[in-house]
Design a protein around this motif. Structure first.
Motif, PDB file in Angstrom:
ATOM      1  N   ALA A 138     -10.633 -21.064 -26.624  1.00 38.83           N
ATOM      2  CA  ALA A 138     -10.525 -20.272 -25.392  1.00 38.83           C
ATOM      3  C   ALA A 138      -9.686 -19.015 -25.613  1.00 38.83           C
ATOM      4  N   VAL A 139      -9.968 -17.991 -24.823  1.00 36.35           N
ATOM      5  CA  VAL A 139      -9.147 -16.784 -24.768  1.00 36.35           C
ATOM      6  C   VAL A 139      -8.896 -16.492 -23.290  1.00 36.35           C
ATOM      7  N   VAL A 140      -7.674 -16.721 -22.836  1.00 36.06           N
ATOM      8  CA  VAL A 140      -7.324 -16.482 -21.437  1.00 36.06           C
ATOM      9  C   VAL A 140      -6.811 -15.061 -21.301  1.00 36.06           C
ATOM     10  N   ARG A 141      -7.502 -14.273 -20.499  1.00 37.26           N
ATOM     11  CA  ARG A 141      -7.120 -12.872 -20.321  1.00 37.26           C
ATOM     12  C   ARG A 141      -6.325 -12.649 -19.030  1.00 37.26           C
ATOM     13  N   ARG A 142      -6.614 -13.462 -18.015  1.00 34.75           N
ATOM     14  CA  ARG A 142      -5.932 -13.269 -16.737  1.00 34.75           C
ATOM     15  C   ARG A 142      -5.992 -14.567 -15.943  1.00 34.75           C
ATOM     16  N   VAL A 143      -4.879 -14.868 -15.251  1.00 30.53           N
ATOM     17  CA  VAL A 143      -4.819 -16.023 -14.356  1.00 30.53           C
ATOM     18  C   VAL A 143      -4.375 -15.519 -12.985  1.00 30.53           C
ATOM     19  N   ARG A 144      -5.174 -15.817 -11.977  1.00 35.92           N
ATOM     20  CA  ARG A 144      -4.850 -15.389 -10.602  1.00 35.92           C
ATOM     21  C   ARG A 144      -4.561 -16.633  -9.775  1.00 35.92           C
ATOM     22  N   VAL A 145      -3.383 -16.664  -9.133  1.00 33.76           N
ATOM     23  CA  VAL A 145      -2.944 -17.818  -8.356  1.00 33.76           C
ATOM     24  C   VAL A 145      -2.747 -17.401  -6.908  1.00 33.76           C
ATOM     25  N   THR A 146      -3.364 -18.130  -5.994  1.00 32.65           N
ATOM     26  CA  THR A 146      -3.202 -17.871  -4.558  1.00 32.65           C
ATOM     27  C   THR A 146      -3.024 -19.200  -3.841  1.00 32.65           C
ATOM     28  N   ASP A 147      -2.364 -19.145  -2.680  1.00 40.82           N
ATOM     29  CA  ASP A 147      -2.247 -20.352  -1.866  1.00 40.82           C
ATOM     30  C   ASP A 147      -3.620 -20.734  -1.341  1.00 40.82           C
ATOM     31  N   PHE A 148      -3.804 -22.027  -1.150  1.00 35.93           N
ATOM     32  CA  PHE A 148      -5.116 -22.536  -0.736  1.00 35.93           C
ATOM     33  C   PHE A 148      -4.888 -23.527   0.421  1.00 35.93           C
ATOM     34  N   PRO A 149      -4.368 -23.013   1.558  1.00 38.96           N
ATOM     35  CA  PRO A 149      -3.967 -23.931   2.636  1.00 38.96           C
ATOM     36  C   PRO A 149      -5.140 -24.672   3.258  1.00 38.96           C
ATOM     37  N   GLY A 150      -6.346 -24.120   3.156  1.00 38.02           N
ATOM     38  CA  GLY A 150      -7.495 -24.759   3.794  1.00 38.02           C
ATOM     39  C   GLY A 150      -8.045 -25.933   3.017  1.00 38.02           C
ATOM     40  N   GLU A 151      -7.596 -26.135   1.804  1.00 40.25           N
ATOM     41  CA  GLU A 151      -8.130 -27.205   0.947  1.00 40.25           C
ATOM     42  C   GLU A 151      -7.258 -28.446   1.107  1.00 40.25           C
ATOM     43  N   GLU A 152      -7.800 -29.467   1.705  1.00 38.56           N
ATOM     44  CA  GLU A 152      -7.073 -30.715   1.890  1.00 38.56           C
ATOM     45  C   GLU A 152      -7.428 -31.687   0.766  1.00 38.56           C
ATOM     46  N   THR A 153      -6.500 -31.912  -0.133  1.00 42.12           N
ATOM     47  CA  THR A 153      -6.723 -32.834  -1.243  1.00 42.12           C
ATOM     48  C   THR A 153      -5.724 -33.980  -1.107  1.00 42.12           C
ATOM     49  N   PRO A 154      -6.169 -35.164  -0.739  1.00 42.43           N
ATOM     50  CA  PRO A 154      -5.241 -36.281  -0.518  1.00 42.43           C
ATOM     51  C   PRO A 154      -4.473 -36.632  -1.792  1.00 42.43           C
ATOM     52  N   ALA A 155      -3.220 -36.972  -1.625  1.00 42.12           N
ATOM     53  CA  ALA A 155      -2.412 -37.398  -2.764  1.00 42.12           C
ATOM     54  C   ALA A 155      -3.016 -38.651  -3.380  1.00 42.12           C
ATOM     55  N   GLY A 156      -3.070 -38.668  -4.707  1.00 39.03           N
ATOM     56  CA  GLY A 156      -3.608 -39.819  -5.410  1.00 39.03           C
ATOM     57  C   GLY A 156      -5.113 -39.853  -5.517  1.00 39.03           C
ATOM     58  N   SER A 157      -5.783 -38.799  -5.037  1.00 39.89           N
ATOM     59  CA  SER A 157      -7.256 -38.788  -5.102  1.00 39.89           C
ATOM     60  C   SER A 157      -7.767 -38.450  -6.491  1.00 39.89           C
ATOM     61  N   GLY A 158      -6.895 -37.923  -7.356  1.00 37.98           N
ATOM     62  CA  GLY A 158      -7.292 -37.629  -8.728  1.00 37.98           C
ATOM     63  C   GLY A 158      -7.837 -36.233  -8.911  1.00 37.98           C
ATOM     64  N   PHE A 159      -8.146 -35.931 -10.135  1.00 37.19           N
ATOM     65  CA  PHE A 159      -8.638 -34.601 -10.497  1.00 37.19           C
ATOM     66  C   PHE A 159     -10.057 -34.749 -11.053  1.00 37.19           C
ATOM     67  N   ALA A 160     -10.969 -33.854 -10.658  1.00 31.11           N
ATOM     68  CA  ALA A 160     -12.380 -34.007 -11.033  1.00 31.11           C
ATOM     69  C   ALA A 160     -12.948 -32.698 -11.552  1.00 31.11           C
ATOM     70  N   VAL A 161     -13.961 -32.814 -12.417  1.00 29.87           N
ATOM     71  CA  VAL A 161     -14.801 -31.680 -12.797  1.00 29.87           C
ATOM     72  C   VAL A 161     -15.997 -31.691 -11.852  1.00 29.87           C
ATOM     73  N   VAL A 162     -16.189 -30.620 -11.088  1.00 28.38           N
ATOM     74  CA  VAL A 162     -17.250 -30.587 -10.086  1.00 28.38           C
ATOM     75  C   VAL A 162     -18.334 -29.606 -10.519  1.00 28.38           C
ATOM     76  N   PRO A 163     -19.517 -29.688  -9.899  1.00 34.25           N
ATOM     77  CA  PRO A 163     -20.627 -28.816 -10.314  1.00 34.25           C
ATOM     78  C   PRO A 163     -20.285 -27.331 -10.249  1.00 34.25           C
ATOM     79  N   SER A 164     -20.903 -26.570 -11.135  1.00 36.28           N
ATOM     80  CA  SER A 164     -20.665 -25.130 -11.208  1.00 36.28           C
ATOM     81  C   SER A 164     -21.210 -24.425  -9.984  1.00 36.28           C
ATOM     82  N   ARG A 165     -20.689 -23.238  -9.751  1.00 40.95           N
ATOM     83  CA  ARG A 165     -21.140 -22.422  -8.625  1.00 40.95           C
ATOM     84  C   ARG A 165     -21.476 -21.032  -9.128  1.00 40.95           C
ATOM     85  N   ALA A 166     -22.594 -20.492  -8.682  1.00 40.79           N
ATOM     86  CA  ALA A 166     -22.977 -19.130  -9.032  1.00 40.79           C
ATOM     87  C   ALA A 166     -22.305 -18.155  -8.073  1.00 40.79           C
ATOM     88  N   ASP A 167     -21.895 -17.028  -8.597  1.00 44.18           N
ATOM     89  CA  ASP A 167     -21.265 -15.987  -7.782  1.00 44.18           C
ATOM     90  C   ASP A 167     -21.887 -14.654  -8.153  1.00 44.18           C
TER      91      ASP A 167
END
Length: 769
Positions: free
Chosen positions: A71-100
């Motif tokens: 990998a070559v990381v050129r830039r990382v952008r971090v923003t607050d994401f208050p609308g995303e409700e992720t319950p504690a203990g729900s784990g971390f997942a790889v989800v399907p890709s999205r086209a933009d």
């Protein structure tokens, strides 16, 4: 009281698809106790991560500083994401890709050679991938050669034709596995299969091994197309390959089993060892051992260097281990044609070259030749940018306000697609000499444009109207066209790679390029920046008797200098000095060339450093006729070897406001040395020293006249290690900053990138105005 919990959106830009980035993020986030998800979004990776602020900060630090190996990381952008409700203990997942559709230009990961972990499995009789030729994981394997669309997922690669078996599917879905979301994943049960004339698998491999062992030539389907393989220790096999491939003298690349085998064939320094074993696995030009090497001299006629590289795929490892000898592994084409990629096309094109075909059923989506580099004073300089390096983007110091393409030159063609602050330099195409190579260029352009999402509105091109790349740019559906002088593009490529936006001195030495005055240039000193240049020095002009014929016949070029060099005050060599040279030529050639030079018939004058090297090589008896571009200069450099010699005489004169190098004095001294019995190697070394001193003097005068103290060295002549080393040393002794191409070839393979850099700067200037 519970600790504070926050959710953040993290976007990571750079080479982050197809390199095991999502699995790495999954492991890192899980280890930090974070919940959320990660996915590909066209050209970048997006995360939603929830947990303690400290854990999130640590994840961002790892993203920026310790990404996975490819990998070559050129830039990382971090923003607050208050609308995303992720319950504690729900784990971390790889989800399907999205086209933009509005995404920035996307990066396509280059192919990577087999990693050590996969190699251990390949050779382990107890592993289920034992002897699987297509072995790979998230840290290695095909990328650019199999991707059909982005985001980079298996269903958008040529591997979609191979449904995963249950065992592979389990690895693909297991976040703790090295092959989690490795898109080229396969095994003997579900992956591609080798084939040879009705045989498959191990039987096919054995048939190919037997053919090579018996002196045959085998066409092998590699990552980026077909390769021609034969025994590098067998003079008859190498001679047959030269005859059938129509490549009489150009050196062949040799693949060796491992580093110990490489060391038996050539001298290897620490930097060279590092690049040989890098994921890119380029061909590295090394100083060949003179004695005790099993490789036949016919592999590298006329040069003291040998191009060596290590196996890149599981299939190459299996071949090298079965045969236990170095192998010629060269492009699967005939001279001046593109590499064959399609199976039917390969049999048609290579049927008269190969004695057999070791193929397989995974399609090659994009054509990629092997990259070539050399190491000069611990600097790794790319000479041919292809597999392993391309199409990874390069920085543009002045971002492109509009999407654009640098169409490239004619020889060593490579175009560049640019948008914003990045330029994607395409893989080496070859010489745009015929319809087949032109078609390969158009196919590569269409594919890379679609993958990157860059649809050019502007085309930058060379001034030469006969270049197919120029004609393509002029005929294409572009809103604007930007002509870029050839040598300005050479030095702009060097400047842009090093991030220069201000002025510099550009030294451009190559064969030929059309100047802004309509004459042929090639030995130029420019006071320049990215938007323009002023010519401040040059080499004297000499006629090219017969035009292109002089390029193929250095003896003609030598006669051009003897009979028609630009008169700058030095007398031409006396007849008694030139007679030993002319007497050994065809008796009809000398009077013919003299006549056409005197009448100025088909004798375009050129101020070319490359043609001067050709002339010197011919005068020294190192090559009167060549079969590939640069052959005479290679022979001249090889003859000089490591000898140190004082410079042959040289002089500069002032002509129309320019400092001009008059080589007549130098060539006269060369002929005098021959008559006096001076050894050819010493004269070759003294000639190199003279050109280096001339260059330093031309630059010194340019700086004294107000040019800046930064010098960019570009053009194919600076592939000459001796010339580059001597010029850098002399210029640095003047206190100057000296730059040359590293990731970008100094030869015409870098022209497209230079054109893109110039056009970007000009467009940005227009917007300011």
């Amino acid at each position: 009281m519970k600790g504070r919990r926050v959710t953040r959106r993290i976007e990571v830009f750079g080479r982050v698809q197809g390199v095991g980035f999502r699995p790495w993020v999954h492991r890192a986030a899980t280890g930090l106790g974070l919940d959320g998800w990660v996915r590909n979004v066209d050209g970048h990776v997006e995360l939603a991560a929830a947990g303690s602020p400290g854990a999130l900060d640590e994840l961002v630090l790892r993203l920026r500083g310790h990404p996975p190996p490819l990998a070559v990381v050129r830039r990382v952008r971090v923003t607050d994401f208050p609308g995303e409700e992720t319950p504690a203990g729900s784990g971390f997942a790889v989800v399907p890709s999205r086209a933009d559709p509005a995404a920035a230009p996307r990066e396509i990961p280059p192919d990577a050679a087999v990693c050590d972990a996969c190699l251990r499995e390949l050779l382990d009789p107890h592993d289920r991938r034992h002897r699987h030729p297509f072995i790979n994981c998230t840290d290695c394997g095909p990328r650019a050669t199999i991707v059909e669309d982005l985001p980079y997922d298996r269903e958008r690669t040529t591997m979609r034709r191979f449904p995963l078996c249950p065992a592979c599917a389990a690895e693909y879905a297991d976040p703790g596995d090295r092959r989690f979301h490795a898109e080229p994943l396969a095994c003997p049960a579900c992956g591609p299969r080798l084939a040879w004339d009705g045989l498959t698998g191990e039987e096919a491999l054995r048939a190919a091994v037997e053919a090579v062992a018996n002196g045959g030539i085998v066409a092998v389907k590699g990552l980026g197309g077909y390769q021609l393989v034969c025994d590098a220790t067998d003079p008859a096999a190498v001679a047959a390959l030269r005859q059938r491939k129509r490549r009489p003298a150009k050196p062949f690349a040799v693949m060796a089993r491992d580093l110990d085998a490489v060391r038996r064939l050539a001298y290897v320094g620490r930097t060279e060892e590092a690049v040989l074993t890098s994921p890119q696995r380029p061909v590295v030009l090394l100083r060949a051992r003179r004695a005790g090497t099993p490789v036949t001299p016919q592999v590298r006629p006329g040069t003291g260097r040998v191009g060596l590289f290590l196996p890149t795929t599981g299939l190459h490892h299996l071949l090298l281990r079965a045969l236990d000898r170095p192998l010629v592994v060269t492009s699967g084409n005939r001279a001046d044609e593109p590499i064959a990629t399609d199976d039917t096309e390969a049999r048609r094109v290579l049927g008269a070259v190969a004695d057999g075909f070791l193929t397989h059923d995974r399609p090659v989506r994009a054509r990629y030749d092997d990259s070539v580099v050399h190491v000069v004073r611990r600097d790794v300089l790319v000479l041919r940018r292809a597999r392993g390096y391309a199409p990874a983007p390069l920085v543009l110091p002045v971002p492109a306000p509009l999407p654009l393409v640098g169409a490239g030159a004619q020889l060593k063609h490579a175009f560049a697609l640019a948008e914003h602050g990045r330029a994607h330099l395409a893989a080496h195409t070859g010489d745009l000499a015929d319809a087949a190579t032109y078609d390969a260029f158009e196919a590569s352009y269409a594919h890379l444009s679609r993958l990157t999402g860059i649809v050019p509105r502007v085309a930058a091109h060379d001034l030469h109207p006969g270049y197919l790349s120029t004609q393509w740019a002029r005929a294409g559906p572009f809103e604007r066209r930007v002509p870029v002088q050839h040598h300005h593009a050479h030095v702009a490529a060097v400047a842009a790679e090093h991030g220069l936006t201000g002025p510099f001195v550009g030294v451009a030495y190559d064969g030929l390029g059309v100047g802004d005055d309509g004459t042929l240039w090639g030995g130029e000193v420019l006071a320049a920046d990215l938007t323009g240049y002023r010519r401040v020095g040059r080499f004297a002009r000499a006629p090219l008797p017969g035009g292109e014929a002089a390029v193929r016949h250095p003896a003609r070029m030598a006669l051009g200098y003897l009979f028609g060099a630009e008169p700058l005050g030095a007398p031409p060599p006396a007849p008694w000095l030139t007679r030993p040279f002319t007497d050994r030529l065809d008796p009809h050639l000398t009077p013919l060339v003299r006549a056409v030079v005197e009448r100025r018939v088909n004798c375009p004058p050129a101020s070319s450093a490359g043609r001067l090297f050709d002339a010197a090589a011919s005068l020294l008896g190192l090559g009167d006729t060549v079969s590939y571009e640069g052959q005479a200069a290679v022979a001249l450099e090889s003859a000089a070897g490591g000898l140190r010699a004082g410079a042959l005489p040289w002089r500069l004169v002032r002509v129309d406001g320019l400092w001009v190098y008059d080589p007549s004095t130098t060539l006269t001294a060369l002929l005098e040395g021959l008559v006096d019995g001076t050894p050819v190697p010493r004269l070759a070394a003294a000639f190199h020293t003279a050109v280096a001193e001339v260059t330093a003097a031309l630059v010194e005068r340019a700086v004294a006249d107000g040019a800046p103290p930064t010098v960019c060295l570009g053009g194919g002549c600076f592939q000459n290690r001796r010339l580059l080393t001597d010029v850098r040393r002399l210029l640095r002794a003047q206190g100057l900053r000296v730059l040359t191409g590293r990731a970008v070839p100094v030869n015409d393979g870098g022209i497209g990138y230079g054109q893109a850099a110039v056009a970007s700067a000009l467009l940005a200037e227009d917007r300011k105005g």
